[in-house]
Scaffold this motif. Structure first.
Motif, PDB file in Angstrom:
ATOM      1  N   ASP A 257       0.816  -1.209   0.000  1.00 29.88           N
ATOM      2  CA  ASP A 257       0.000   0.000   0.000  1.00 29.88           C
ATOM      3  C   ASP A 257       0.854   1.266   0.000  1.00 29.88           C
ATOM      4  OD1 ASP A 257      -2.205  -1.594   0.009  1.00 29.88           O
ATOM      5  OD2 ASP A 257      -2.567  -1.452   2.164  1.00 29.88           O
ATOM      6  N   PHE A 258       1.813   1.332   0.934  1.00 33.10           N
ATOM      7  CA  PHE A 258       2.615   2.550   1.059  1.00 33.10           C
ATOM      8  C   PHE A 258       3.495   2.753  -0.173  1.00 33.10           C
ATOM      9  CE2 PHE A 258       6.132   5.192   2.467  1.00 33.10           C
ATOM     10  CZ  PHE A 258       5.489   6.176   3.208  1.00 33.10           C
ATOM     11  N   THR A 259       4.181   1.697  -0.601  1.00 31.05           N
ATOM     12  CA  THR A 259       5.066   1.839  -1.759  1.00 31.05           C
ATOM     13  C   THR A 259       4.273   2.120  -3.035  1.00 31.05           C
ATOM     14  OG1 THR A 259       5.080  -0.578  -1.955  1.00 31.05           O
ATOM     15  CG2 THR A 259       6.929   0.447  -0.801  1.00 31.05           C
ATOM     16  N   HIS A 260       3.050   1.623  -3.112  1.00 35.18           N
ATOM     17  CA  HIS A 260       2.226   1.928  -4.283  1.00 35.18           C
ATOM     18  C   HIS A 260       1.851   3.409  -4.294  1.00 35.18           C
ATOM     19  CE1 HIS A 260      -0.410   1.238  -7.657  1.00 35.18           C
ATOM     20  NE2 HIS A 260      -1.412   1.801  -7.002  1.00 35.18           N
ATOM     21  N   GLN A 261       1.592   3.977  -3.125  1.00 31.50           N
ATOM     22  CA  GLN A 261       1.312   5.415  -3.041  1.00 31.50           C
ATOM     23  C   GLN A 261       2.497   6.221  -3.560  1.00 31.50           C
ATOM     24  OE1 GLN A 261      -0.369   6.931   0.730  1.00 31.50           O
ATOM     25  NE2 GLN A 261      -0.714   4.802   1.301  1.00 31.50           N
ATOM     26  N   ILE A 262       3.701   5.771  -3.257  1.00 26.35           N
ATOM     27  CA  ILE A 262       4.890   6.479  -3.725  1.00 26.35           C
ATOM     28  C   ILE A 262       4.963   6.461  -5.249  1.00 26.35           C
ATOM     29  CG2 ILE A 262       7.420   6.316  -3.846  1.00 26.35           C
ATOM     30  CD1 ILE A 262       7.421   5.669  -0.897  1.00 26.35           C
ATOM     31  N   SER A 263       4.629   5.308  -5.841  1.00 26.12           N
ATOM     32  CA  SER A 263       4.672   5.221  -7.304  1.00 26.12           C
ATOM     33  C   SER A 263       3.637   6.122  -7.970  1.00 26.12           C
ATOM     34  CB  SER A 263       4.454   3.772  -7.749  1.00 26.12           C
ATOM     35  OG  SER A 263       3.116   3.357  -7.519  1.00 26.12           O
ATOM     36  N   GLN A 264       2.622   6.552  -7.211  1.00 20.98           N
ATOM     37  CA  GLN A 264       1.574   7.414  -7.755  1.00 20.98           C
ATOM     38  C   GLN A 264       1.803   8.903  -7.473  1.00 20.98           C
ATOM     39  OE1 GLN A 264      -0.944   5.884  -9.643  1.00 20.98           O
ATOM     40  NE2 GLN A 264       0.489   4.189  -9.302  1.00 20.98           N
ATOM     41  N   LEU A 265       2.931   9.233  -6.853  1.00 23.76           N
ATOM     42  CA  LEU A 265       3.206  10.635  -6.528  1.00 23.76           C
ATOM     43  C   LEU A 265       3.358  11.476  -7.792  1.00 23.76           C
ATOM     44  CD1 LEU A 265       5.799  10.232  -3.620  1.00 23.76           C
ATOM     45  CD2 LEU A 265       3.484  11.153  -3.421  1.00 23.76           C
ATOM     46  N   GLN A 266       3.085  12.763  -7.632  1.00 21.53           N
ATOM     47  CA  GLN A 266       3.231  13.719  -8.727  1.00 21.53           C
ATOM     48  C   GLN A 266       4.299  14.746  -8.369  1.00 21.53           C
ATOM     49  OE1 GLN A 266       1.447  13.381 -11.616  1.00 21.53           O
ATOM     50  NE2 GLN A 266       0.583  11.523 -10.697  1.00 21.53           N
ATOM     51  N   VAL A 267       4.976  15.277  -9.381  1.00 19.97           N
ATOM     52  CA  VAL A 267       5.989  16.306  -9.157  1.00 19.97           C
ATOM     53  C   VAL A 267       5.353  17.489  -8.423  1.00 19.97           C
ATOM     54  CG1 VAL A 267       7.519  17.978 -10.280  1.00 19.97           C
ATOM     55  CG2 VAL A 267       7.369  15.634 -11.145  1.00 19.97           C
ATOM     56  N   GLY A 268       6.022  17.960  -7.389  1.00 26.70           N
ATOM     57  CA  GLY A 268       5.525  19.085  -6.597  1.00 26.70           C
ATOM     58  C   GLY A 268       4.816  18.680  -5.315  1.00 26.70           C
ATOM     59  N   GLN A 269       4.431  17.395  -5.202  1.00 30.60           N
ATOM     60  CA  GLN A 269       3.763  16.943  -3.985  1.00 30.60           C
ATOM     61  C   GLN A 269       4.730  16.969  -2.812  1.00 30.60           C
ATOM     62  OE1 GLN A 269       1.211  13.392  -5.780  1.00 30.60           O
ATOM     63  NE2 GLN A 269       0.802  13.679  -3.604  1.00 30.60           N
ATOM     64  N   LYS A 270       4.132  17.209  -1.616  1.00 35.34           N
ATOM     65  CA  LYS A 270       4.947  17.252  -0.406  1.00 35.34           C
ATOM     66  C   LYS A 270       5.279  15.848   0.082  1.00 35.34           C
ATOM     67  CE  LYS A 270       3.827  21.697   1.759  1.00 35.34           C
ATOM     68  NZ  LYS A 270       3.299  22.336   2.992  1.00 35.34           N
ATOM     69  N   ILE A 271       6.495  15.732   0.612  1.00 35.02           N
ATOM     70  CA  ILE A 271       6.908  14.487   1.248  1.00 35.02           C
ATOM     71  C   ILE A 271       7.802  14.871   2.424  1.00 35.02           C
ATOM     72  CG2 ILE A 271       8.982  14.099  -0.127  1.00 35.02           C
ATOM     73  CD1 ILE A 271       8.048  11.102  -0.268  1.00 35.02           C
ATOM     74  N   PHE A 272       7.722  14.090   3.487  1.00 37.91           N
ATOM     75  CA  PHE A 272       8.435  14.429   4.709  1.00 37.91           C
ATOM     76  C   PHE A 272       9.470  13.349   5.008  1.00 37.91           C
ATOM     77  CE2 PHE A 272       4.333  16.403   4.726  1.00 37.91           C
ATOM     78  CZ  PHE A 272       4.597  17.707   5.136  1.00 37.91           C
ATOM     79  N   ILE A 273      10.624  13.793   5.491  1.00 34.19           N
ATOM     80  CA  ILE A 273      11.757  12.888   5.620  1.00 34.19           C
ATOM     81  C   ILE A 273      12.415  13.046   6.989  1.00 34.19           C
ATOM     82  CG2 ILE A 273      13.246  14.588   4.492  1.00 34.19           C
ATOM     83  CD1 ILE A 273      14.905  12.293   3.389  1.00 34.19           C
ATOM     84  N   ASP A 274      12.808  11.929   7.567  1.00 31.09           N
ATOM     85  CA  ASP A 274      13.578  11.911   8.806  1.00 31.09           C
ATOM     86  C   ASP A 274      14.856  11.139   8.504  1.00 31.09           C
ATOM     87  OD1 ASP A 274      14.522  11.933  11.387  1.00 31.09           O
ATOM     88  OD2 ASP A 274      13.096  10.453  12.153  1.00 31.09           O
ATOM     89  N   ALA A 275      15.980  11.841   8.452  1.00 30.27           N
ATOM     90  CA  ALA A 275      17.228  11.201   7.998  1.00 30.27           C
ATOM     91  C   ALA A 275      18.416  11.994   8.530  1.00 30.27           C
ATOM     92  CB  ALA A 275      17.240  11.168   6.465  1.00 30.27           C
ATOM     93  N   PRO A 276      19.620  11.383   8.477  1.00 27.09           N
ATOM     94  CA  PRO A 276      19.920  10.019   8.030  1.00 27.09           C
ATOM     95  C   PRO A 276      20.055   9.064   9.208  1.00 27.09           C
ATOM     96  CG  PRO A 276      21.946  11.276   8.148  1.00 27.09           C
ATOM     97  CD  PRO A 276      20.851  12.190   8.644  1.00 27.09           C
ATOM     98  N   TYR A 277      19.933   7.762   8.936  1.00 34.25           N
ATOM     99  CA  TYR A 277      20.073   6.723   9.952  1.00 34.25           C
ATOM    100  C   TYR A 277      21.013   5.636   9.450  1.00 34.25           C
ATOM    101  CZ  TYR A 277      16.160   8.620  12.636  1.00 34.25           C
ATOM    102  OH  TYR A 277      15.348   9.438  13.394  1.00 34.25           O
ATOM    103  N   GLY A 278      21.601   4.906  10.409  1.00 33.72           N
ATOM    104  CA  GLY A 278      22.416   3.747  10.082  1.00 33.72           C
ATOM    105  C   GLY A 278      23.849   4.088   9.723  1.00 33.72           C
TER     106      GLY A 278
END
Length: 458
Positions: A257-278
């Motif tokens: 479900d989550f990875t499929h949502q990523i494949s449907q993203l459009q340029v300009g859409q917001k995405i939030f990131i927590d990085a870096p780890y490991g």
């Protein structure tokens, strides 16, 4: 510190020691969930998560034994003193809270062990994990303060308050503070394109061009559309840190479900990131080993590309001079990303790429089969890899990593030279890393048991 309390049978003292050790582990576990960047960077997220999972089971064993070891009876209803030498300090309320906390811990550990084989989605499991952890900590704290013999002392009560506070701070940091910070540091999609069968390359950048410094091989937590605490998922970074750009890229396989949502993203859409780890790949960037073997399965190629891109960026002649063997396995050839489009292969003096397909088409001319011991040994021998001195990086499906680690152990590769990252652990699999983790946990548990027995007898 010596306490002026009446003597009790040693089994009762041992039971109290088990309870205190078990609850301490529970509260420390909040900081071993893999969300503390410094811990994951210094120790590696694989080590942190394995300690988190295995010592949760140690805590469960201690806390399960705790109520069955008492020899003294519960105190009568009319008696309120919890330190009376002839009775336990257990009331109906403290008894019920103890049972509730223990039941929640059983559910938490059980769900974690069964997560892979259950139908529960990752997001639902993670939410249940957080809720159960809060119940265990909160209700367990009340039980400890209400029924604990030593918790009646002011200094001990303050200690438990401090430990609970630290545990709740870690939760607040991850699920309240970080989402608020992320909301002010939103990224946006600059590119989303399919690069092979079911695999998409996602490129994002900070809306204000703020840059994140990271090392090749590290990973990030991603959220789509909102910075709310859930859902979020971890993905390996496939780009390298640049001074002239805030862009970060990922290779993500569309499998849920989550990875499929990523494949449907459009340029300009917001995405939030927590990085870096490991710290996956940190050894690959050093000059300690003159041979580096990267073994990737499917989308596990992402951190390998990141490391190679950083090697290319840094232009360290000693690292560039390494003999690098990249073994890249897929089910079908269409799943493989085009490495020539991702990396300037000509920048490396001694880079060799071996591609392996388990279900080849008629026109496939490369190696076929799965990456079992026979195939792996043949590849390593063909490319003149010194197994006992080479550095190995492994990323891909958990089953593949287990298989490769077992094979490398059979070939004589030192465990310290094998770097892998898989996030899911089946400790029933007898690979060398699992054995080391389980043995270390058993030794740690034995030391805690010895300390508890010594304290009960003295």
């Amino acid at each position: 510190m010596m306490l002026n309390l009446p003597n009790r049978p040693w089994l009762d003292e041992l039971s109290s020691s088990f309870a205190m050790i078990g609850f301490n582990i529970v509260l420390i576990e909040f900081w071993l969930s893999g969300r503390v960047k410094s811990l994951s960077r210094i120790l590696g997220v694989d080590w942190v998560l394995q300690v988190h999972q295995l010592f949760a089971r140690t805590a469960l064993v201690f806390l399960l034994l705790h109520p069955f070891m008492y020899t003294l009876p519960s105190q009568p209803i009319w008696m309120t003193s919890s330190s009376h030498q002839d009775f336990l300090g257990l009331t109906l309320t403290s008894g019920l809270t103890g049972m509730l906390s223990l039941f929640a811990l059983i559910c938490l550990v059980g769900l974690a062990i069964m997560r892979k084989s259950s139908d529960l989605s990752y997001e639902a499991w993670r939410l249940s994990h957080v809720i159960l952890a809060i119940i265990i900590a909160g209700v367990g704290f009340f039980h400890t303060i209400d029924a604990g013999r030593y918790a009646q002392e002011d200094w001990m009560k303050s200690y438990w308050q401090f430990m609970l506070g630290l545990a709740l701070v870690s939760l607040a940091w991850t699920y309240i503070v970080k989402p608020l910070v992320q909301n002010k540091n939103a990224h946006e999609v600059t590119s989303i394109k399919q690069v092979s069968l079911k695999i998409w390359e996602l490129v994002i950048k900070h809306s204000k061009e703020k840059k994140i410094n990271y090392q090749g091989g590290q990973f990030a937590w991603l959220k789509i559309g909102s910075s709310s605490p859930m859902p979020e998922n971890p993905f390996s970074i496939s780009s390298y840190s640049r001074q002239d750009s805030s862009e970060i890229s990922f290779l993500i396989k569309d499998v849920g479900d989550f990875t499929h949502q990523i494949s449907q993203l459009q340029v300009g859409q917001k995405i939030f990131i927590d990085a870096p780890y490991g710290n996956f790949g940190a050894e690959a960037l050093s000059v300690e080993h003159d041979q580096l073997v990267m073994i990737a399965g499917g989308v596990g190629i992402a951190p390998m590309i990141s490391v190679l891109r950083q090697i290319e960026r840094d232009q360290d002649p000693k690292v560039l001079a390494k003999k690098i063997l990249l073994i890249y396995g897929n089910r079908v050839a269409e799943q493989a990303v085009n490495l020539k489009e991702m990396i300037h292969l000509e920048s490396f003096r001694n880079l060799e790429v071996v591609q392996l397909v388990s279900e080849p088409s008629k026109d496939w001319q490369g190696l076929t089969g799965v990456l079992d011991a026979t195939t792996l040994e043949k590849i390593l021998n063909t490319h003149q890899i010194n197994v006992k001195s080479a550095q190995f990086m492994i990323c891909g499906p958990a089953e593949m990593i287990d298989s490769v680690e077992i094979s490398l152990d059979q070939f004589g590769a030192p465990l310290g030279n094998i770097d892998s990252e898989k996030f899911q652990y089946d400790f029933g699999k007898k690979n060398p890393k699992n054995k080391r983790s389980v043995i270390s946990t058993l030794l740690g548990t034995a030391a805690l048991l010895a300390a508890a027995i010594y304290g009960a007898l003295h």
